[in-house]
Motif scaffolding. Structure first.
Motif, PDB file in Angstrom:
ATOM      1  N   PRO B 269      88.502  49.707  44.977  1.00 36.16           N
ATOM      2  CA  PRO B 269      89.221  49.246  46.177  1.00 36.16           C
ATOM      3  C   PRO B 269      88.382  49.529  47.427  1.00 36.16           C
ATOM      4  CG  PRO B 269      90.134  51.321  45.392  1.00 36.16           C
ATOM      5  CD  PRO B 269      89.127  50.901  44.379  1.00 36.16           C
ATOM      6  N   GLU B 270      88.496  48.627  48.388  1.00 36.72           N
ATOM      7  CA  GLU B 270      87.672  48.745  49.587  1.00 36.72           C
ATOM      8  C   GLU B 270      87.856  50.099  50.282  1.00 36.72           C
ATOM      9  OE1 GLU B 270      88.537  45.966  52.694  1.00 36.72           O
ATOM     10  OE2 GLU B 270      86.412  45.641  53.092  1.00 36.72           O
ATOM     11  N   SER B 271      89.103  50.575  50.260  1.00 37.95           N
ATOM     12  CA  SER B 271      89.401  51.826  50.964  1.00 37.95           C
ATOM     13  C   SER B 271      88.576  53.005  50.443  1.00 37.95           C
ATOM     14  CB  SER B 271      90.888  52.141  50.825  1.00 37.95           C
ATOM     15  OG  SER B 271      91.200  52.310  49.453  1.00 37.95           O
ATOM     16  N   ALA B 273      85.614  52.530  48.599  1.00 37.70           N
ATOM     17  CA  ALA B 273      84.304  52.078  48.108  1.00 37.70           C
ATOM     18  C   ALA B 273      83.166  52.960  48.601  1.00 37.70           C
ATOM     19  CB  ALA B 273      84.078  50.620  48.510  1.00 37.70           C
ATOM     20  N   LYS B 336      80.886  42.037  47.097  1.00 36.97           N
ATOM     21  CA  LYS B 336      82.280  41.796  47.460  1.00 36.97           C
ATOM     22  C   LYS B 336      82.954  40.991  46.350  1.00 36.97           C
ATOM     23  CE  LYS B 336      81.628  40.100  51.681  1.00 36.97           C
ATOM     24  NZ  LYS B 336      81.913  39.472  52.981  1.00 36.97           N
ATOM     25  N   SER B 338      85.005  38.605  46.478  1.00 33.45           N
ATOM     26  CA  SER B 338      85.000  37.158  46.724  1.00 33.45           C
ATOM     27  C   SER B 338      83.652  36.551  46.311  1.00 33.45           C
ATOM     28  CB  SER B 338      85.314  36.870  48.190  1.00 33.45           C
ATOM     29  OG  SER B 338      84.437  37.615  49.020  1.00 33.45           O
ATOM     30  N   VAL B 359      83.707  45.312  45.072  1.00 32.96           N
ATOM     31  CA  VAL B 359      84.682  45.856  46.020  1.00 32.96           C
ATOM     32  C   VAL B 359      85.797  44.838  46.246  1.00 32.96           C
ATOM     33  CG1 VAL B 359      85.014  46.770  48.335  1.00 32.96           C
ATOM     34  CG2 VAL B 359      82.864  47.203  47.104  1.00 32.96           C
ATOM     35  N   TYR B 360      87.025  45.237  45.873  1.00 35.01           N
ATOM     36  CA  TYR B 360      88.148  44.303  46.045  1.00 35.01           C
ATOM     37  C   TYR B 360      89.030  44.731  47.200  1.00 35.01           C
ATOM     38  CZ  TYR B 360      91.100  47.643  43.420  1.00 35.01           C
ATOM     39  OH  TYR B 360      91.796  48.750  42.997  1.00 35.01           O
ATOM     40  N   GLN B 361      89.745  43.723  47.762  1.00 32.03           N
ATOM     41  CA  GLN B 361      90.528  43.990  48.967  1.00 32.03           C
ATOM     42  C   GLN B 361      92.026  43.910  48.757  1.00 32.03           C
ATOM     43  OE1 GLN B 361      88.580  41.013  51.579  1.00 32.03           O
ATOM     44  NE2 GLN B 361      87.871  42.789  52.752  1.00 32.03           N
ATOM     45  N   SER B 362      92.443  43.230  47.691  1.00 36.60           N
ATOM     46  CA  SER B 362      93.884  42.994  47.562  1.00 36.60           C
ATOM     47  C   SER B 362      94.288  42.839  46.102  1.00 36.60           C
ATOM     48  CB  SER B 362      94.258  41.702  48.293  1.00 36.60           C
ATOM     49  OG  SER B 362      93.647  40.616  47.626  1.00 36.60           O
ATOM     50  N   GLN B 363      95.598  42.912  45.908  1.00 38.54           N
ATOM     51  CA  GLN B 363      96.185  42.695  44.593  1.00 38.54           C
ATOM     52  C   GLN B 363      95.901  41.278  44.100  1.00 38.54           C
ATOM     53  OE1 GLN B 363      97.556  45.056  42.840  1.00 38.54           O
ATOM     54  NE2 GLN B 363      98.216  43.767  41.135  1.00 38.54           N
ATOM     55  N   GLU B 365      93.370  39.454  44.747  1.00 44.73           N
ATOM     56  CA  GLU B 365      91.982  39.398  44.302  1.00 44.73           C
ATOM     57  C   GLU B 365      91.849  40.006  42.898  1.00 44.73           C
ATOM     58  OE1 GLU B 365      88.535  39.361  47.676  1.00 44.73           O
ATOM     59  OE2 GLU B 365      89.238  41.310  47.006  1.00 44.73           O
TER      60      GLU B 365
END
Lengths: 481, 481
Positions: B269-271, B273, B336, B338, B359-363, B365
């Motif tokens: 998760p980005e938080s 990473a 990333k 994406s 690195v993912y940002q959301s559910q 994703e």
């Protein structure tokens, strides 16, 4: 042709349906069996009309179909078929602790099923392939057989009635009409996970090749028929010549010979050949020709016969009579084993009531025949007790060539049960390690998955501590319930 | 290349060996385990020299090899693995009597096995594929891996010592040396009945295609590795950042990353990473580069890395250092989610100690990632209890993409037991419905056969009345011993 929306819906239905309990899946199947039964008065005449098969046979086939559905319903309600295997954690093991590992079979996803022309009910829309896929937990995209479109549509309606009644997603079953192009597009679709097919060698092999050429190859469970040889031994023939001739002819001509287990090849010792031939001829005389499934099948039958008539190795005991093209007329040819062994063409299936009687002279020839034989759905051995004792080596060889080995009776009439194996070495199927009839057929549409250190509350019930489903499981290598 | 005499001899050995009892087959395997153990002092130095793997690892691998042999010995001595299924006759059933039908698994015949370079013992000459084929009752034609020829020869000698000691036919095992041409000729041989392979995707897929193009297609059980993603969730990382970084790096770099279950992909998760990346970097600093199996593997590793270095989506946390070509140096790149989702190339396995941190940002994703993911041998989920409860749908999706799903620990270290599943959806294997490790691996080399109305004295003991072997059998749909 774009089947994306069909497969997307099927995939979505799958993610829901696969997690239902065996009990819920079983109840859905039972509901379907009831609904089919309640529509018997509409289904039977449609199938009779579209298949040219007699009403008695179609009535029986519908019973076979619902019986089969109930078998799978019982199987998934009981639940042990998923082969739960549990190796519990060993935190104190040295040099390394063992994790908790639990394995079971899980459904694979959307399955493409092709119906068979010769069984408009039992091997078609709600037939064994569809039902074993649904039982396993897979949605089905069904390619209707063009020979019985109305029957297929009617049965598909029954399936949707059952889906609706059980509150399941409609995309659990999709009925697709069309021809070869549509069939190929379904097999090529990236979201298809397996293919089931019953039919000709050419058809099955083409789908097999197509599926292997995909970016993600998928398994094709194609049952492509065979010639189902019968091996006759002299004493047994002596004891019951007329009875065996009658049994043979009755199996050969059942349903105008349109069965994948039809005995198209019979090996007879030279000493009995003439007498047995006469007995068979006498039986054949009483068999009236009857309409085949559709004109294409009759045409193919007569074309094959015509091709064989050009081969001088064959002596014709009874010639086919193609004067009414839709009607299948029986035919029988005789050939010496040495000639039969010289060309693989004599093993090619002729779909219909044709048989080749191969006359053998010696034990050596018999063993050569066994080694030369292509893969078969069934092989039948007609020998008395004494003769069998001397044929252990031959039987050993024959086991390598078939999925089912019979010692009494005839190969037609495939029992639907737990122990049935309907599938043999190639070219009789593309997947000899599977069956398309009987309880084990469900395993074609499942694959193993292991969960390592999965929290108890997330585990499927089948793998939970305390065995809440009460199924048979292999725990630390021991069977327990 | 003509392998006719080898296959003829193997076929002859098969017709004898397949009929031995499970007890006899098990004793042969136990003898082999003892003989391998007695030759440990010669085998270990050879394998160390030819694989560049440390002595401790090779010693452990020999233990794993003999442990695996003993597992299969126990399995066949116990005997229930053959899935005996019995539907007894019902002579009085109406409208038609039921025949006596008995089904079991039977070995398929000569199997071609290819050794793996990364396991010179446990996945090579007397490794899991060879042993599970022999356990099932099949002779093995073994294509030695050119990376460890002397080790392979020595182990083959041990197998022949065991064959001799047990009075079995020598052709039960044949050691074939050579390269691609020899391997292809073995797969194409008409008497080969199956192929087992562990190695690269290119190698496995080529054999799969070859086997499907044969006149008689045969199954190829190819385990071709995968990138074995780890999915990390924020709370779990927060709780144990350093511990998880250590576990990850240790799994990534074990054996210079030369495992098919090596975790080459980690979703973060980005938080977390940056913090996780730092923790991993700190761990990676202490990892010395070490010699890979052979120069070709090291070359392929650096070529793959170099190719990825040309992709601007990747940010390199640690670059590989190819200055000593045989040594594998760890590498880590970040991308990333994406970007990762935009190209399948980022899922390609790099055989060695390289990983991609996504690195993912959301559910949303995460769910897209799960749908986009190729088939894997393993997937690991690192989440705390609360997080898991919210991830049931994601876990449902991940189940579709792997053979083994882990919730603790790391994917490397494949336990050899009853419940292990080593094999996942394509492209990780060509046969997701099978495993190459653990007891169930034996089923790859067997197929079902049904005997109908076979006289009692001819039936295999496994199917006889009275259950003389005392195995578990499904009788009339019920499990019984």
């Amino acid at each position: 042709m774009n089947f994306d929306s069909i497969f997307n819906a099927a995939q979505e239905a799958f993610l829901f349906y696969k997690n239902l309990s065996g009990k819920e899946k079983g109840e859905f199947l039972e509901t379907l069996a009831e609904i089919l039964e309640s529509h018997r008065p509409e289904i039977v005449p449609l199938a009779v009309k579209e298949s040219n098969l007699p009403e008695g046979r179609i009535n029986g086939e519908l019973g076979r179909t619902t019986g089969q559905i109930k078998l799978f319903a019982n199987l998934v309600k009981e639940g042990s078929w998923i082969e739960a295997t549990i190796d519990p954690a060993m935190p104190d093991r040295t040099p390394l602790p063992r994790a908790d590992i639990r394995r079971m079979l899980t459904p694979i996803g959307p399955v493409v099923v092709f119906g068979a022309s010769n069984f408009p009910l039992a091997f078609s829309t709600a037939g064994g392939d569809t039902i074993s896929a649904l039982a396993s937990g897979c949605p089905v995209i069904y390619k209707a057989h063009p020979a019985h479109p109305e029957t297929s549509k009617k049965v598909a309606e029954c399936i949707h009635e059952a889906i609706l009644k059980c509150g399941l997603p409609s995309a659990l079953f999709t009925h697709v009409e069309g021809g070869i192009t549509e069939g190929q597009a379904l097999v090529k679709h990236p979201q298809a996970k397996a293919v089931a097919f019953t039919g000709s060698h050419a058809g099955g092999k083409a789908l097999f090749d197509l599926a292997n050429q995909r970016e993600e190859p998928i398994p094709v469970y194609a049952e492509m028929g065979s010639v189902n040889p019968i091996f006759c031994f002299p004493k047994k023939l002596e004891q019951n010549l007329d009875g065996l001739a009658k049994a043979f002819v009755s199996s050969l001509t059942l349903g105008v010979g349109q069965f994948c287990t039809n005995p198209g090849l019979i090996f007879v010792p030279e000493s009995q050949a003439k007498a047995f031939e006469n007995a068979i001829s006498a039986e054949l005389k009483d068999i009236a020709s009857a309409p085949m499934l559709h004109p294409g099948i009759a045409q193919a039958y007569y074309d094959s016969i015509q091709f064989l008539e050009s081969r001088e190795e064959l002596r014709w005991v009874k010639v086919a009579d193609p004067k009414h093209l839709i009607n299948g007329s029986t035919a029988l040819a005789e050939i010496k084993a040495s000639d039969w062994l010289s060309d693989h063409i004599f093993q090619k299936e002729v779909f219909g009531a044709f048989a080749m009687m191969v006359v053998y002279q010696s034990q050596e020839e018999l063993e050569e025949i066994a080694k030369h034989l292509h893969g078969q759905l069934t092989i039948t051995v007609w020998a008395d007790e004494e003769e069998l004792k001397n044929q252990l080596f031959l039987i050993n060889l024959l086991e390598e060539k078939c999925g089912r080995l019979l010692f009494k009776g005839v190969p037609t009439g495939v029992e639907v049960g737990y122990a049935m194996q309907h599938g043999g070495p190639y070219p009789s199927t593309t997947a000899p390690n599977s069956t398309s009839v009987g309880a084990h057929a469900i395993k074609r549409f499942a694959r193993p998955i292991a969960f390592q250190d999965m929290p108890q509350e997330l585990l499927p019930d089948a793998l939970k501590e305390g065995n809440p489903l009460g199924i048979w499981r292999l725990v630390n290598g021991e069977y327990r319930q």
